[in-house]
Motif scaffolding. Structure first.
Motif, mmCIF file in Angstrom:
data_model
loop_
_atom_site.group_PDB
_atom_site.id
_atom_site.type_symbol
_atom_site.label_atom_id
_atom_site.label_comp_id
_atom_site.label_asym_id
_atom_site.label_seq_id
_atom_site.Cartn_x
_atom_site.Cartn_y
_atom_site.Cartn_z
ATOM 1 N N PHE A 103 -0.028 4.579 -1.787
ATOM 2 C CA PHE A 103 -1.034 5.446 -1.181
ATOM 3 C C PHE A 103 -0.384 6.414 -0.191
ATOM 4 C CE2 PHE A 103 -3.432 1.547 -2.250
ATOM 5 C CZ PHE A 103 -4.342 2.100 -3.125
ATOM 6 N N GLY A 160 -6.979 -0.462 -6.759
ATOM 7 C CA GLY A 160 -6.753 0.861 -6.196
ATOM 8 C C GLY A 160 -5.350 1.366 -6.449
ATOM 9 N N LEU A 212 -11.020 2.208 -2.810
ATOM 10 C CA LEU A 212 -10.855 0.798 -3.180
ATOM 11 C C LEU A 212 -9.884 0.090 -2.230
ATOM 12 C CD1 LEU A 212 -10.646 1.207 -7.060
ATOM 13 C CD2 LEU A 212 -12.469 0.062 -5.786
ATOM 14 N N ALA A 213 -8.788 0.756 -1.909
ATOM 15 C CA ALA A 213 -7.806 0.155 -1.005
ATOM 16 C C ALA A 213 -8.369 -0.029 0.390
ATOM 17 C CB ALA A 213 -6.545 1.019 -0.947
ATOM 18 N N VAL A 229 -10.519 7.854 -5.464
ATOM 19 C CA VAL A 229 -11.120 6.573 -5.848
ATOM 20 C C VAL A 229 -10.199 5.416 -5.455
ATOM 21 C CG1 VAL A 229 -11.842 5.159 -7.808
ATOM 22 C CG2 VAL A 229 -12.447 7.588 -7.724
ATOM 23 N N GLY A 230 -8.900 5.588 -5.697
ATOM 24 C CA GLY A 230 -7.950 4.547 -5.329
ATOM 25 C C GLY A 230 -7.933 4.292 -3.838
ATOM 26 N N PHE A 231 -8.001 5.339 -3.038
ATOM 27 C CA PHE A 231 -8.011 5.183 -1.584
ATOM 28 C C PHE A 231 -9.252 4.425 -1.116
ATOM 29 C CE2 PHE A 231 -4.833 8.638 -1.346
ATOM 30 C CZ PHE A 231 -3.983 8.081 -0.386
ATOM 31 N N VAL A 240 -4.252 4.696 -8.625
ATOM 32 C CA VAL A 240 -3.406 5.738 -8.050
ATOM 33 C C VAL A 240 -2.111 5.908 -8.828
ATOM 34 C CG1 VAL A 240 -1.946 6.263 -6.046
ATOM 35 C CG2 VAL A 240 -4.339 5.655 -5.728
ATOM 36 N N THR A 278 0.840 -1.199 0.000
ATOM 37 C CA THR A 278 0.000 0.000 0.000
ATOM 38 C C THR A 278 0.878 1.253 0.000
ATOM 39 O OG1 THR A 278 -0.152 -0.104 2.416
ATOM 40 C CG2 THR A 278 -1.946 -1.109 1.166
ATOM 41 N N LEU A 336 -9.062 -5.712 -4.768
ATOM 42 C CA LEU A 336 -9.466 -4.328 -4.524
ATOM 43 C C LEU A 336 -8.258 -3.416 -4.316
ATOM 44 C CD1 LEU A 336 -12.526 -4.921 -2.163
ATOM 45 C CD2 LEU A 336 -12.606 -3.926 -4.461
ATOM 46 N N ILE A 337 -7.291 -3.897 -3.542
ATOM 47 C CA ILE A 337 -6.092 -3.088 -3.291
ATOM 48 C C ILE A 337 -5.274 -2.924 -4.568
ATOM 49 C CG2 ILE A 337 -3.869 -3.042 -2.077
ATOM 50 C CD1 ILE A 337 -5.266 -4.269 0.324
ATOM 51 N N HIS A 344 -7.059 9.790 -7.212
ATOM 52 C CA HIS A 344 -6.419 9.262 -6.016
ATOM 53 C C HIS A 344 -7.456 8.909 -4.952
ATOM 54 C CE1 HIS A 344 -2.787 11.787 -7.433
ATOM 55 N NE2 HIS A 344 -2.638 10.534 -7.814
#
Length: 294
Positions: A94, A268, A118-119, A114-116, A272, A91, A264-265, A112
């Protein structure tokens, strides 16, 4: 890129295999002390600069990227599986976004965000709070390791932008300082006796020669060339390959929920880390700026 992925994916298997033979702090100190000695030898042979790079950023990078990151993920591997720990440690991009915003002024975008999200959903799948958070300790250590790595990546980027040090010299000194800062924990924290044998020798040899010396030189060469916010892109495949290796070599078969969390990670991380497309009119009006950031 492919070489970096394979080298570091293999290092996760080596680190997990060695938890039965050596304590996490002893492993971290030994790995980076030996790696630093080898790199100093290379500096002498190649006649590269030996003087320490600017000490404040070198010290902070060694504390975060070497001592903090490695000690925490090695501690996580004592109880956690390779797949879960490696994905949570990766991660890192992030945290790079957040620290790049705070230290370099790179504002995050909606992409970014949206990526957070999902993570965060993937992290919940890994922690499985509906199961009572019984396996929270290795997860927290792995995420904290990713945080330290992210901060170290931004500090490395700042070092290259401000001082343009020799890549190998900077790698060597931050590695040495990180190892020295791990020594007190390696000596004072209670641990089982080190079990010497061919397993520990082979594992240390791979960790020091391949994963540490070669791997960190490859990684910092990426950090030097690209913006901090997308430096994690080249490492995106490492936890996936590490999970497959662990399934194949160690019998660590991920559950459905863990696979969902991993997916999901990873999505994400992709959201990102990918570089946004430049608009056509921007390419015509400001070509020099795009070249500077490529």
């Amino acid at each position: 890129m492919f070489t970096t992925i394979m080298v570091w994916a293999g290092s996760w298997i080596a680190m997990k295999a060695l938890v039965s033979y050596i304590g996490p702090f002893q492993m971290t100190a030994a790995r980076y002390l030996i790696g630093a000695v080898l790199l100093f030898g290379l500096l002498i042979i190649l006649r590269r600069p030996l003087a320490m790079t600017p000490w404040k950023l070198t010290l902070l990078t060694g504390l975060t990227q070497t001592a903090g990151f490695q000690a925490l993920v090695q501690l996580a591997l004592v109880q956690g599986g390779v797949g879960k720990v490696s994905v949570l440690a990766y991660t890192m991009p992030f945290w790079v976004i957040l620290f790049a915003w705070a230290l370099l002024g790179d504002r995050p975008t909606a992409r970014h965000g949206v990526g957070f999200v999902l993570a965060a959903a993937g992290l919940v799948c890994f922690l499985e709070p509906w199961q009572g958070l019984g396996d929270w300790f290795p997860a927290v250590c792995a995420v904290a390791g990713g945080l330290f790595w992210g901060l170290g990546t931004v500090l490395s980027k700042r070092m290259f932008d401000l001082h343009a040090p020799d890549l190998m010299t900077f790698t060597t000194w931050q590695m040495l300082l990180g190892a020295l800062m791990t020594l007190p924990a390696a000596i004072l924290v209670p641990h089982d006796p080190i079990v010497w044998g061919w397993q520990l020798t082979v594992g240390l040899a791979y960790s020091c020669l391949v994963a540490t010396v070669m791997g960190w030189l490859l990684w910092l060469s990426v950090v030097r060339r690209v913006p901090a916010s997308i430096a994690g892109l080249s490492s995106l495949g490492v936890p996936i390959v590490a999970t497959l290796f662990a399934w194949w070599m160690l019998g660590e078969r991920p559950t459905f929920v863990e696979v969902l969390g991993m997916a999901l990670i990873m999505v994400g991380l992709w959201v990102v880390s990918r570089r946004p497309r430049a608009r056509p009119q921007e390419n015509l009006v400001q070509p020099s700026q795009h070249q500077e950031h490529s």
